[in-house]
Enzyme design. Structure first.
Site, PDB file in Angstrom:
ATOM      1  NE  ARG A  15      47.122  16.576 -33.576  1.00  0.00           N
ATOM      2  CZ  ARG A  15      47.066  15.426 -34.228  1.00  0.00           C
ATOM      3  NH1 ARG A  15      47.811  14.407 -33.837  1.00  0.00           N
ATOM      4  NH2 ARG A  15      46.274  15.285 -35.277  1.00  0.00           N
ATOM      5  N   GLY A  16      52.800  17.716 -32.224  1.00  0.00           N
ATOM      6  CA  GLY A  16      53.795  17.071 -33.076  1.00  0.00           C
ATOM      7  C   GLY A  16      54.887  18.007 -33.570  1.00  0.00           C
ATOM      8  CB  ILE A  17      56.823  17.923 -36.712  1.00  0.00           C
ATOM      9  CG1 ILE A  17      57.254  16.463 -36.496  1.00  0.00           C
ATOM     10  CG2 ILE A  17      57.967  18.706 -37.353  1.00  0.00           C
ATOM     11  CD1 ILE A  17      57.367  15.635 -37.773  1.00  0.00           C
ATOM     12  CG  ASP A  55      40.464  22.466 -42.272  1.00  0.00           C
ATOM     13  OD1 ASP A  55      41.242  22.163 -43.204  1.00  0.00           O
ATOM     14  OD2 ASP A  55      39.557  21.713 -41.877  1.00  0.00           O
ATOM     15  CG  ASN A  78      54.023  20.594 -39.398  1.00  0.00           C
ATOM     16  OD1 ASN A  78      54.881  19.703 -39.336  1.00  0.00           O
ATOM     17  ND2 ASN A  78      52.945  20.582 -38.616  1.00  0.00           N
ATOM     18  CE1 TYR A 143      51.761  11.264 -44.638  1.00  0.00           C
ATOM     19  CE2 TYR A 143      53.613   9.791 -45.042  1.00  0.00           C
ATOM     20  CZ  TYR A 143      53.101  10.946 -44.480  1.00  0.00           C
ATOM     21  OH  TYR A 143      53.930  11.774 -43.764  1.00  0.00           O
ATOM     22  CE  LYS A 147      53.302  14.263 -45.985  1.00  0.00           C
ATOM     23  NZ  LYS A 147      53.315  15.677 -45.521  1.00  0.00           N
ATOM     24  CG  ASP A 177      58.021   9.663 -30.005  1.00  0.00           C
ATOM     25  OD1 ASP A 177      56.932   9.112 -30.251  1.00  0.00           O
ATOM     26  OD2 ASP A 177      58.569   9.634 -28.892  1.00  0.00           O
TER      27      ASP A 177
HETATM   28  N1  LIG Z   1      55.852  11.684 -37.702  1.00  0.00           N
HETATM   29  C1  LIG Z   1      56.546  11.205 -38.719  1.00  0.00           C
HETATM   30  O1  LIG Z   1      57.235  10.161 -38.598  1.00  0.00           O
HETATM   31  C2  LIG Z   1      56.555  11.920 -40.050  1.00  0.00           C
HETATM   32  C3  LIG Z   1      57.403  11.414 -41.052  1.00  0.00           C
HETATM   33  C4  LIG Z   1      57.436  12.055 -42.283  1.00  0.00           C
HETATM   34  C5  LIG Z   1      56.665  13.187 -42.490  1.00  0.00           C
HETATM   35  N2  LIG Z   1      55.841  13.646 -41.507  1.00  0.00           N
HETATM   36  C6  LIG Z   1      55.028  14.850 -41.784  1.00  0.00           C
HETATM   37  O2  LIG Z   1      55.261  15.813 -40.781  1.00  0.00           O
HETATM   38  C7  LIG Z   1      54.138  16.679 -40.675  1.00  0.00           C
HETATM   39  C8  LIG Z   1      53.722  16.787 -39.218  1.00  0.00           C
HETATM   40  O3  LIG Z   1      53.256  15.509 -38.799  1.00  0.00           O
HETATM   41  P1  LIG Z   1      53.344  15.001 -37.297  1.00  0.00           P
HETATM   42  O4  LIG Z   1      54.252  13.852 -37.284  1.00  0.00           O
HETATM   43  O5  LIG Z   1      53.590  16.127 -36.372  1.00  0.00           O
HETATM   44  O6  LIG Z   1      51.879  14.417 -37.161  1.00  0.00           O
HETATM   45  P2  LIG Z   1      50.688  14.663 -36.172  1.00  0.00           P
HETATM   46  O7  LIG Z   1      51.169  14.680 -34.777  1.00  0.00           O
HETATM   47  O8  LIG Z   1      49.660  13.666 -36.585  1.00  0.00           O
HETATM   48  O9  LIG Z   1      50.210  16.139 -36.544  1.00  0.00           O
HETATM   49  C9  LIG Z   1      49.587  16.422 -37.749  1.00  0.00           C
HETATM   50  C10 LIG Z   1      49.279  17.910 -37.729  1.00  0.00           C
HETATM   51  O10 LIG Z   1      48.650  18.265 -38.963  1.00  0.00           O
HETATM   52  C11 LIG Z   1      47.469  18.984 -38.644  1.00  0.00           C
HETATM   53  N3  LIG Z   1      46.443  18.875 -39.666  1.00  0.00           N
HETATM   54  C12 LIG Z   1      45.915  17.771 -40.224  1.00  0.00           C
HETATM   55  N4  LIG Z   1      44.958  18.097 -41.110  1.00  0.00           N
HETATM   56  C13 LIG Z   1      44.900  19.466 -41.113  1.00  0.00           C
HETATM   57  C14 LIG Z   1      44.106  20.404 -41.810  1.00  0.00           C
HETATM   58  N5  LIG Z   1      43.166  20.046 -42.700  1.00  0.00           N
HETATM   59  N6  LIG Z   1      44.321  21.730 -41.582  1.00  0.00           N
HETATM   60  C15 LIG Z   1      45.243  22.120 -40.686  1.00  0.00           C
HETATM   61  N7  LIG Z   1      46.008  21.272 -39.979  1.00  0.00           N
HETATM   62  C16 LIG Z   1      45.819  19.959 -40.197  1.00  0.00           C
HETATM   63  C17 LIG Z   1      47.000  18.390 -37.341  1.00  0.00           C
HETATM   64  O11 LIG Z   1      46.077  19.247 -36.728  1.00  0.00           O
HETATM   65  P3  LIG Z   1      44.940  18.714 -35.717  1.00  0.00           P
HETATM   66  O12 LIG Z   1      45.579  18.721 -34.377  1.00  0.00           O
HETATM   67  O13 LIG Z   1      43.851  19.718 -35.882  1.00  0.00           O
HETATM   68  O14 LIG Z   1      44.526  17.336 -36.169  1.00  0.00           O
HETATM   69  C18 LIG Z   1      48.316  18.251 -36.601  1.00  0.00           C
HETATM   70  O15 LIG Z   1      48.702  19.484 -36.039  1.00  0.00           O
HETATM   71  C19 LIG Z   1      53.056  16.063 -41.582  1.00  0.00           C
HETATM   72  O16 LIG Z   1      53.049  16.746 -42.818  1.00  0.00           O
HETATM   73  C20 LIG Z   1      53.526  14.635 -41.762  1.00  0.00           C
HETATM   74  O17 LIG Z   1      53.024  14.055 -42.931  1.00  0.00           O
HETATM   75  C21 LIG Z   1      55.767  13.041 -40.286  1.00  0.00           C
END
Ligand SMILES: NC(=O)c1ccc[n+]([C@@H]2O[C@H](COP(=O)([O-])OP(=O)(O)OC[C@H]3O[C@@H](n4cnc5c(N)ncnc54)[C@H](OP(=O)(O)O)[C@@H]3O)[C@@H](O)[C@H]2O)c1
Length: 239
Positions: A15-17, A55, A78, A143, A147, A177
């Protein structure tokens, strides 16, 4: 680094990014993308996609992934977690979990895949960090610390892995988003815009990719006076 004909592995690809990274890699001609997620049924299916359960905090699973994906030349770290735990009052287990996933999990992936990248000519690692690595904010202290650790790790790995010709790049962004930001009513980039900017940077050899203006401003402010950057906190300073 040409992504056309590359073999990539993306963590957190369900999901997500992470999901957007898989789409963008395929659009750029990647030969194969290992789309990894804790629940591999969450990743997209396709002829060039290899779904894999992973994981990143499970060292056996990380080693198993490396034993299967020996052809990887692009590693996209990611996967990440934000618990919104404040440092002074948040649950200690939340603070530890963020460090376990964001820092130690990412490092475990690097350690498992660095020899594979070396064997495949060097390749690239992209570590997803955040604007929070450079900016303290209420409810993001834990967090942000994790990071900032990823940022520091990325810089040192760049030196450590230069001898094997591995490009190590950091990605920082503010608000995208995804589920992680669902509770915040702020302007957000799309996951695909962030993934595209990151892969553009990776392809031209950028070592740090700043995906938006807020992130560029936070990086510029690193050399600023903390009394100005954190002006809301200075009333507590001793004379
Ligand atoms: N969204 C933002 O505004 C933002 C801004 C700065 C940085 N980021 C970074 O961008 C990256 C992607 O985040 P996102 O925004 O796409 O968030 P997200 O939608 O919450 O997705 C997080 C992803 O990380 C996975 N994950 C979490 N714990 C894990 C583990 N132990 N092993 C494997 N996968 C794991 C989740 O898998 P599950 O589906 O299994 O939970 C999910 O696919 C992250 O590193 C986040 O910190 C995001």
């Amino acid at each position: 680094m040409h992504l056309n004909s590359s073999t990539a592995l993306v963590t957190g690809a369900g999901r997500g990014i992470g999901r957007a990274f898989v789409d963008e890699l395929l659009a750029r001609g990647a030969t194969k993308v290992y789309a990894t997620a804790r629940d591999d049924s969450s990743v997209i299916r396709g002829p060039r996609v290899v779904p894999m359960a992973l994981d990143i905090t499970d060292t056996e699973a990380v080693d198993h992934a490396a034993s299967i994906a020996g052809d990887v030349d692009v590693l996209i770290n990611n996967a990440g977690l934000s618990t919104l735990a404040p440092l002074a009052t948040g649950a200690p287990e939340d603070i530890r979990r963020e460090m376990e996933i964001n820092y130690f999990g990412t490092l475990a992936m690097v350690r498992a895949f660095a020899p594979i990248l070396a064997g495949n000519g060097g390749g690239s690692i992209l570590n997803v960090s955040s604007v929070m690595s450079w900016l303290g904010m209420e409810h993001s202290g834990s967090y942000g610390a994790s990071k900032a650790a990823v940022w520091s790790m990325t810089n040192s790995l760049r030196i450590e892995l230069s001898g094997q010709n591995t490009q190590v790049t950091g990605l920082h962004m503010a608000s995208t988003d995804t589920d992680m930001m669902s509770g915040f009513d702020v302007p957000k980039n799309t996951p695909h815009a962030v993934a595209a900017a990151a892969l553009d940077g990776l392809e031209v050899g950028d070592l740090e990719i700043l995906a938006d203006d807020d992130t560029r401003s936070a990086k510029a402010n690193l050399s600023g006076d903390p009394a100005e950057v954190y002006s809301q906190a200075v009333r507590h300073r001793l004379p």
